[in-house]
Write a protein that holds these residues in place. Structure first.
Motif, PDB file in Angstrom:
ATOM      1  N   PRO A  74       0.826  -1.215   0.000  1.00 43.70           N
ATOM      2  CA  PRO A  74       0.000   0.000   0.000  1.00 43.70           C
ATOM      3  C   PRO A  74       0.861   1.266   0.000  1.00 43.70           C
ATOM      4  N   PRO A  75       0.353   2.367  -0.551  1.00 44.00           N
ATOM      5  CA  PRO A  75       1.088   3.627  -0.500  1.00 44.00           C
ATOM      6  C   PRO A  75       1.446   4.004   0.930  1.00 44.00           C
ATOM      7  N   GLY A  76       2.687   4.389   1.154  1.00 43.91           N
ATOM      8  CA  GLY A  76       3.116   4.793   2.480  1.00 43.91           C
ATOM      9  C   GLY A  76       3.381   3.651   3.441  1.00 43.91           C
ATOM     10  N   TYR A  77       3.380   2.402   2.953  1.00 42.71           N
ATOM     11  CA  TYR A  77       3.620   1.256   3.837  1.00 42.71           C
ATOM     12  C   TYR A  77       5.076   1.281   4.304  1.00 42.71           C
ATOM     13  N   ALA A  78       5.274   1.227   5.622  1.00 34.35           N
ATOM     14  CA  ALA A  78       6.614   1.250   6.207  1.00 34.35           C
ATOM     15  C   ALA A  78       7.099  -0.178   6.429  1.00 34.35           C
ATOM     16  N   VAL A  79       8.030  -0.615   5.600  1.00 32.01           N
ATOM     17  CA  VAL A  79       8.580  -1.969   5.707  1.00 32.01           C
ATOM     18  C   VAL A  79       9.341  -2.097   7.024  1.00 32.01           C
ATOM     19  N   THR A  80       9.077  -3.154   7.765  1.00 35.23           N
ATOM     20  CA  THR A  80       9.695  -3.359   9.070  1.00 35.23           C
ATOM     21  C   THR A  80      10.778  -4.436   9.011  1.00 35.23           C
ATOM     22  N   ALA A  81      11.535  -4.537  10.098  1.00 35.26           N
ATOM     23  CA  ALA A  81      12.519  -5.606  10.209  1.00 35.26           C
ATOM     24  C   ALA A  81      11.833  -6.969  10.207  1.00 35.26           C
ATOM     25  N   ALA A  82      10.658  -7.054  10.819  1.00 32.26           N
ATOM     26  CA  ALA A  82       9.902  -8.311  10.820  1.00 32.26           C
ATOM     27  C   ALA A  82       9.492  -8.697   9.399  1.00 32.26           C
ATOM     28  N   ASP A  83       9.151  -7.710   8.570  1.00 35.37           N
ATOM     29  CA  ASP A  83       8.836  -7.984   7.160  1.00 35.37           C
ATOM     30  C   ASP A  83      10.038  -8.583   6.445  1.00 35.37           C
ATOM     31  N   LEU A  84      11.214  -8.024   6.701  1.00 35.79           N
ATOM     32  CA  LEU A  84      12.425  -8.542   6.055  1.00 35.79           C
ATOM     33  C   LEU A  84      12.711  -9.965   6.518  1.00 35.79           C
ATOM     34  N   ASP A  85      12.497 -10.235   7.806  1.00 32.15           N
ATOM     35  CA  ASP A  85      12.665 -11.594   8.315  1.00 32.15           C
ATOM     36  C   ASP A  85      11.730 -12.563   7.601  1.00 32.15           C
ATOM     37  N   ALA A  86      10.471 -12.149   7.435  1.00 26.10           N
ATOM     38  CA  ALA A  86       9.490 -13.016   6.790  1.00 26.10           C
ATOM     39  C   ALA A  86       9.818 -13.232   5.316  1.00 26.10           C
ATOM     40  N   ALA A  87      10.339 -12.207   4.649  1.00 28.62           N
ATOM     41  CA  ALA A  87      10.735 -12.349   3.246  1.00 28.62           C
ATOM     42  C   ALA A  87      11.918 -13.306   3.116  1.00 28.62           C
ATOM     43  N   GLU A  88      12.813 -13.277   4.087  1.00 27.16           N
ATOM     44  CA  GLU A  88      13.911 -14.252   4.131  1.00 27.16           C
ATOM     45  C   GLU A  88      13.362 -15.673   4.229  1.00 27.16           C
ATOM     46  N   GLU A  89      12.392 -15.851   5.100  1.00 22.65           N
ATOM     47  CA  GLU A  89      11.815 -17.183   5.283  1.00 22.65           C
ATOM     48  C   GLU A  89      11.142 -17.672   4.003  1.00 22.65           C
ATOM     49  N   LEU A  90      10.440 -16.771   3.324  1.00 21.13           N
ATOM     50  CA  LEU A  90       9.811 -17.130   2.058  1.00 21.13           C
ATOM     51  C   LEU A  90      10.860 -17.609   1.059  1.00 21.13           C
ATOM     52  N   ALA A  91      11.991 -16.900   1.026  1.00 21.25           N
ATOM     53  CA  ALA A  91      13.043 -17.210   0.061  1.00 21.25           C
ATOM     54  C   ALA A  91      13.938 -18.361   0.508  1.00 21.25           C
ATOM     55  N   ARG A  92      13.820 -18.763   1.772  1.00 21.86           N
ATOM     56  CA  ARG A  92      14.673 -19.817   2.342  1.00 21.86           C
ATOM     57  C   ARG A  92      16.157 -19.460   2.200  1.00 21.86           C
ATOM     58  N   ILE A  93      16.467 -18.205   2.515  1.00 25.31           N
ATOM     59  CA  ILE A  93      17.843 -17.729   2.489  1.00 25.31           C
ATOM     60  C   ILE A  93      18.093 -16.893   3.734  1.00 25.31           C
ATOM     61  N   THR A  94      19.372 -16.635   3.997  1.00 22.98           N
ATOM     62  CA  THR A  94      19.758 -15.739   5.072  1.00 22.98           C
ATOM     63  C   THR A  94      20.644 -14.646   4.497  1.00 22.98           C
ATOM     64  N   VAL A  95      20.227 -13.412   4.647  1.00 21.27           N
ATOM     65  CA  VAL A  95      21.042 -12.284   4.190  1.00 21.27           C
ATOM     66  C   VAL A  95      22.277 -12.202   5.075  1.00 21.27           C
ATOM     67  N   SER A  96      23.443 -12.068   4.435  1.00 20.87           N
ATOM     68  CA  SER A  96      24.682 -12.122   5.205  1.00 20.87           C
ATOM     69  C   SER A  96      25.720 -11.150   4.654  1.00 20.87           C
ATOM     70  N   THR A  97      26.889 -11.182   5.229  1.00 20.78           N
ATOM     71  CA  THR A  97      27.966 -10.228   4.941  1.00 20.78           C
ATOM     72  C   THR A  97      28.255 -10.136   3.447  1.00 20.78           C
ATOM     73  N   GLY A  98      28.324  -8.890   2.957  1.00 20.27           N
ATOM     74  CA  GLY A  98      28.705  -8.640   1.573  1.00 20.27           C
ATOM     75  C   GLY A  98      27.597  -8.793   0.563  1.00 20.27           C
ATOM     76  N   ASP A  99      26.378  -9.103   1.002  1.00 20.16           N
ATOM     77  CA  ASP A  99      25.275  -9.305   0.064  1.00 20.16           C
ATOM     78  C   ASP A  99      24.817  -7.991  -0.562  1.00 20.16           C
ATOM     79  N   LEU A 100      24.253  -8.116  -1.755  1.00 21.54           N
ATOM     80  CA  LEU A 100      23.604  -7.016  -2.465  1.00 21.54           C
ATOM     81  C   LEU A 100      22.101  -7.301  -2.390  1.00 21.54           C
ATOM     82  N   VAL A 101      21.410  -6.545  -1.567  1.00 25.72           N
ATOM     83  CA  VAL A 101      20.020  -6.854  -1.236  1.00 25.72           C
ATOM     84  C   VAL A 101      19.069  -6.036  -2.091  1.00 25.72           C
ATOM     85  N   LEU A 102      18.098  -6.719  -2.694  1.00 25.86           N
ATOM     86  CA  LEU A 102      17.069  -6.073  -3.498  1.00 25.86           C
ATOM     87  C   LEU A 102      15.743  -6.205  -2.769  1.00 25.86           C
ATOM     88  N   VAL A 103      15.144  -5.076  -2.417  1.00 27.56           N
ATOM     89  CA  VAL A 103      13.889  -5.059  -1.667  1.00 27.56           C
ATOM     90  C   VAL A 103      12.753  -4.695  -2.615  1.00 27.56           C
TER      91      VAL A 103
END
Length: 309
Positions: free
Chosen positions: A164-193
């Motif tokens: 939605p317009p103005g939606y503030a992405v949270t750290a919990a959202d990023l955690d859940a997106a990691e779980e969906l992708a079955r990956i862990t963001v780590s050192t040196g990564d290039l992250v696309l949100v």
């Protein structure tokens, strides 16, 4: 001038990277993208399939005048089948030129792009940016950007087409997106949100694409800092959620990323095809090549990123 609010300064202290890579460093978190990480990322290539993440460079781009002077590309021909000898039976050439804002379409912001309280990243004075450009922390200091790309697909995680317009992405959202992708963001990564905001632009809603916009909130800043990522990019115009969360600190995430952390930040990345591709094969990590054009002393530059799977 109204000072930055206390909560901003508290967060800035917790994520500050000044001096971490030396007093003269101008690359910030890109120092985390080492040859070891590049070699590991090359090992992610399995099929050789490539996905472009860049917007077309045209006058139909995302700029609407909301940022004065940041214009969409204007290309004109300066030669059309012109014979260099005057004889059209011999060598003829066509050539063109372009005028554009360096941050008009898909681009990286250099660390010199923003400042506050007279400071750039690593304590360089904001005065090093003049009408001649950035003497320090310019886009030409970035170098090669090649490494492990990871897609955090927030709309897919939430079961929507676009946040939605103005939606503030949270750290919990990023955690859940990691779980969906079955990956862990780590050192040196290039992250696309991915927020899905680019769908509005592709649907012809250029004004709606600009603002209000979903994007990372202040609550994600420490998340990125803890993960020691090298760079982060979004599929929107403002990068962070807009309007922002602190009325007296506009574009606070920009300031925390670029000035305090030295974190490379990108906007207007087209993540729609990549989103479909990752959902199809279940693979949300890939080799990402996203080196900006090395304009000397510029505070931003176009990039044509490519994900290789």
């Amino acid at each position: 001038m109204t000072p930055m609010p206390p909560e901003f300064h508290d967060l800035a202290k917790r994520v500050n990277n000044w001096g971490r890579w030396g007093r003269d460093d101008q690359r910030g978190t890109l120092n985390l993208l080492t040859p070891h990480h590049v070699r590991a990322a090359a090992g992610l290539v399995r099929t050789g399939r490539t996905v472009s993440l860049s917007l077309p460079l045209s006058q139909d781009g995302p700029q609407t005048g909301i940022i004065p002077g940041r214009i969409n590309p204007h290309r004109t021909m300066i030669m059309c089948n012109t014979p260099i000898t005057g004889d059209t039976r011999q060598f003829c050439t066509s050539d063109d030129v372009v005028e554009m804002g360096l941050q008009a379409a898909t681009h990286w912001d250099a660390l010199a792009h923003v400042s506050y309280a007279g400071r750039l990243y690593n304590g360089f004075p904001a005065s090093v940016v003049t009408s001649a450009g950035a003497a320090y922390c310019g886009v030409d200091r970035i170098g090669q950007v090649v490494g492990r790309g990871v897609l955090l697909d927030l709309p897919r995680m939430l079961g929507v087409d676009v946040l939605p317009p103005g939606y503030a992405v949270t750290a919990a959202d990023l955690d859940a997106a990691e779980e969906l992708a079955r990956i862990t963001v780590s050192t040196g990564d290039l992250v696309l949100v991915r927020t899905g905001q680019l769908r509005r632009l592709k649907a012809g809603d250029r004004d709606g694409y600009g603002a209000p916009s979903p994007g990372p909130s202040l609550g994600t800043v420490e998340w990125f800092h803890r993960r020691d990522i090298a760079a982060v990019a979004t599929d929107n115009l403002t990068f962070e959620v807009y309007p922002g969360e602190l009325a007296d600190a506009p574009f606070a995430v920009h300031l925390l990323h670029l000035v305090e952390m030295g974190l490379l930040q990108g906007q207007n990345f087209d993540l729609e095809e990549l989103s479909e591709d990752c959902a199809d094969d279940g693979v949300y990590e890939f080799l990402l090549h996203a080196t900006p054009l090395p304009f000397r002393h510029a505070v931003g530059a176009p990039v044509a990123p490519v994900a290789v799977k």
